[in-house]
Design an enzyme around this catalytic site. Structure first.
Site, PDB file in Angstrom:
ATOM      1  N   GLY A  81      -6.635 -11.889   1.891  1.00 14.89           N
ATOM      2  CA  GLY A  81      -7.245 -12.556   3.031  1.00 14.89           C
ATOM      3  C   GLY A  81      -6.310 -12.651   4.219  1.00 14.89           C
ATOM      4  N   ALA A  82      -5.311 -11.756   4.269  1.00 17.29           N
ATOM      5  CA  ALA A  82      -4.257 -11.855   5.275  1.00 17.29           C
ATOM      6  C   ALA A  82      -4.246 -10.652   6.217  1.00 17.29           C
ATOM      7  CB  ALA A  82      -2.894 -11.983   4.574  1.00 17.29           C
ATOM      8  N   TYR A 116      -7.143  -8.350   8.119  1.00 17.21           N
ATOM      9  CA  TYR A 116      -8.236  -7.651   7.450  1.00 17.21           C
ATOM     10  C   TYR A 116      -9.478  -8.555   7.399  1.00 17.21           C
ATOM     11  CZ  TYR A 116      -4.598  -4.292   6.436  1.00 17.21           C
ATOM     12  OH  TYR A 116      -3.578  -3.372   6.569  1.00 17.21           O
ATOM     13  N   ARG A 126      -4.318 -14.353  -0.828  1.00 19.48           N
ATOM     14  CA  ARG A 126      -3.215 -14.103   0.101  1.00 19.48           C
ATOM     15  C   ARG A 126      -3.665 -14.414   1.524  1.00 19.48           C
ATOM     16  NH1 ARG A 126       0.889  -8.989   1.328  1.00 19.48           N
ATOM     17  NH2 ARG A 126       2.710 -10.153   0.670  1.00 19.48           N
ATOM     18  N   THR A 140       0.830  -1.192   0.000  1.00 18.27           N
ATOM     19  CA  THR A 140       0.000   0.000   0.000  1.00 18.27           C
ATOM     20  C   THR A 140       0.870   1.250   0.000  1.00 18.27           C
ATOM     21  OG1 THR A 140      -1.801  -1.111   1.133  1.00 18.27           O
ATOM     22  CG2 THR A 140      -1.747   1.284   1.294  1.00 18.27           C
TER      23      THR A 140
END
Length: 366
Positions: A173-174, A177, A225, A18
Site C-alpha cells: 500500500g506504499a 501505487y 506496507r 522488484t
C-alpha cells in the site's frame, strides 16, 4: 518475535525488491534459488518482490511476477518449498500498481510506460503524474464495480498464498501505487465513499484487508506496507501530524491487519518533527507490531544509486539497536544490502565485513 500467529526466529526481514526476472510473470528456478539463499543466510522473514494480483489492470511489467494462473502459482509453490526447506518463512507481497508510470532506469529490465500505455490502468480518479511532471487526469475514475473487482482479486491472491503454503501475506500500500493513490489527496478526488477525508480515503485499503481476512481466516498473518513518500514524489506526505496519521492507519487495524511495514528512505529520520520514525509512530498509535526499513548498512539512497552513485557499506546499526531496545518497532527490514549479502544476518551477528552493493547487481539473480 510473533507476527500475528507466526513465530519468527529473529527480527530481521528481507524487504520486497522488484527484480523483474520472471519472464511472462512466472518465477523460475533462479528465483527459487535466490530466495532460498536468503533463507539459508538466516533471515527471519522474507517478503517477496511485489507480485501482481489477478486483475487486468494490476501489472506494468511483463517480467515482474504475477500471483495467479496455474503456471505462476506452481512456480511460487516451488519457491515457498525451497524457502521452507532452508528453514525460512515467507510472505508474498500482493501488488496492484494502479495509475503510475514505470520510469525507465538504465541498466535494468522491464517495460517503460508512455502516458498512453499507463493510462490503460485504473486509479481512484484517473490522475497520473510525478517524476517532475504535473498531476493530470488521463482517464475516467475507477467505477465502484471495478473497485469491488480489485478488492476480490486481492482476496483471491491471498487465498492462493494460503493454499500454496506461504506463512502469511503482505499487501503493498506504499510508494504511490494503487492503495496509496487512494490515500493521497492529490490523486484521490472522489466524492463517493472512497474519497473525502483521510479515514474515507483509507476505506479502499481497509476493505482489501477485510476481504483477505474473510478469505484466509483469523490465524493467517496479514501485513500492510505503507509510506508517506511516493516513487513519483519523494517530498509527498500523507499526514503532517500523528493525529492525521492515526486517521489513516486505524481503519486498517479495525479491518484486521496484523502488522505494518513502514517504508522510509532512511530509517533513522524522525517523522512529524520528532525523533520517532514512522514505524515507531505507527506502533505507538495502533499497538500493532511494526517493521521499519530504509538504508540499513548503506550510505547512499535508492535515488543516488539510480543516478549511478554506488556506495560502500556503513555500520549505521547503533541507532537501530537503541530503537529496538526502546521498543519503538519490532522488526527491521533490509533491502539492497541483502542483494549484495545473502548471508547478511550471519555477517552482522559475527561482525564480519559486508560486501558493497552496486547497481550492476540488479542485472542478475544471485
Amino acid at each position: 518475535m510473533k507476527l500475528g500467529s507466526l513465530e519468527l526466529k529473529n527480527r530481521i526481514v528481507m524487504a520486497p525488491m522488484t527484480r523483474a526476472m520472471s519472464p511472462g510473470g512466472v518465477p523460475g528456478e533462479n528465483v527459487a534459488h535466490y530466495y532460498r539463499r536468503r533463507a539459508e543466510g538466516g533471515v527471519g522473514l522474507i517478503v517477496s518482490e511485489g507480485s501482481f494480483i489477478p486483475h487486468w489492470s494490476a501489472s506494468h511489467d511483463e517480467n515482474a511476477p504475477r500471483f495467479y494462473g496455474d503456471d505462476a502459482l506452481m512456480a511460487w509453490k516451488r519457491v515457498i518449498e525451497a524457502v521452507h526447506a532452508a528453514g525460512g518463512r515467507m510472505f508474498p507481497q500482493l501488488w496492484h500498481v494502479g495509475l503510475v508510470r514505470k520510469p525507465k532506469v538504465e541498466g535494468t529490465g522491464g517495460v517503460f510506460d508512455e502516458d498512453a500505455e499507463a493510462a490503460k490502468r485504473l486509479g481512484p480518479s484517473g490522475i497520473i503524474g510525478g517524476n517532475g511532471l504535473p498531476l493530470v487526469q488521463v482517464r475516467a475514475p475507477a467505477t465502484e464495480l471495478e473497485i469491488r473487482e480489485i478488492i476480490e482479486a486481492y482476496g483471491n491472491a491471498a487465498a492462493s498464498a494460503q493454499q500454496l503454503g506461504f506463512d502469511g501475506v503482505e499487501v503493498h500500500g506504499a510508494h504511490g501505487y494503487l492503495i496509496d493513490q487512494f490515500l493521497w489527496a492529490e490523486t484521490n478526488k472522489r466524492q463517493d465513499r472512497y474519497g473525502g477525508d483521510r479515514t474515507k480515503r483509507s476505506r479502499f485499503g481497509a476493505e482489501i484487508i477485510q476481504e483477505i481476512r474473510h478469505r484466509v481466516g483469523p490465524d493467517f498473518p496479514v501485513t500492510l506496507r505503507l509510506s508517506t513518500w511516493k516513487s513519483q514524489d519523494y517530498t509527498a506526505r500523507l499526514a503532517t501530524t500523528p493525529a492525521e496519521w492515526a486517521e489513516i492507519v486505524n481503519p486498517f487495524v479495525e479491518a484486521g491487519v496484523d502488522g505494518f511495514h513502514l517504508s522510509q528512505r532512511r530509517f533513522w529520520e524522525g517523522e512529524f518533527g520528532t525523533d520517532l520514525n514512522l514505524a515507531g509512530w505507527t506502533k505507538k498509535l495502533t499497538g500493532k507490531p511494526t517493521i521499519t526499513v530504509g538504508s540499513a548498512t548503506l550510505n547512499n539512497s535508492m535515488a543516488e544509486m539510480m543516478e549511478g552513485k554506488d556506495g560502500e557499506p556503513e555500520n549505521n546499526l547503533a541507532p537501530l539497536y537503541e530503537a529496538l531496545d526502546r521498543g519503538d518497532f519490532d522488526l527491521v527490514a533490509v533491502g539492497r544490502a541483502f542483494i549484495a549479502n545473502p548471508d547478511w544476518p550471519q555477517r552482522v551477528r559475527k561482525g564480519e565485513p559486508l560486501r558493497a552493493y552496486t547497481r550492476s547487481m540488479l542485472t542478475s539473480l544471485e
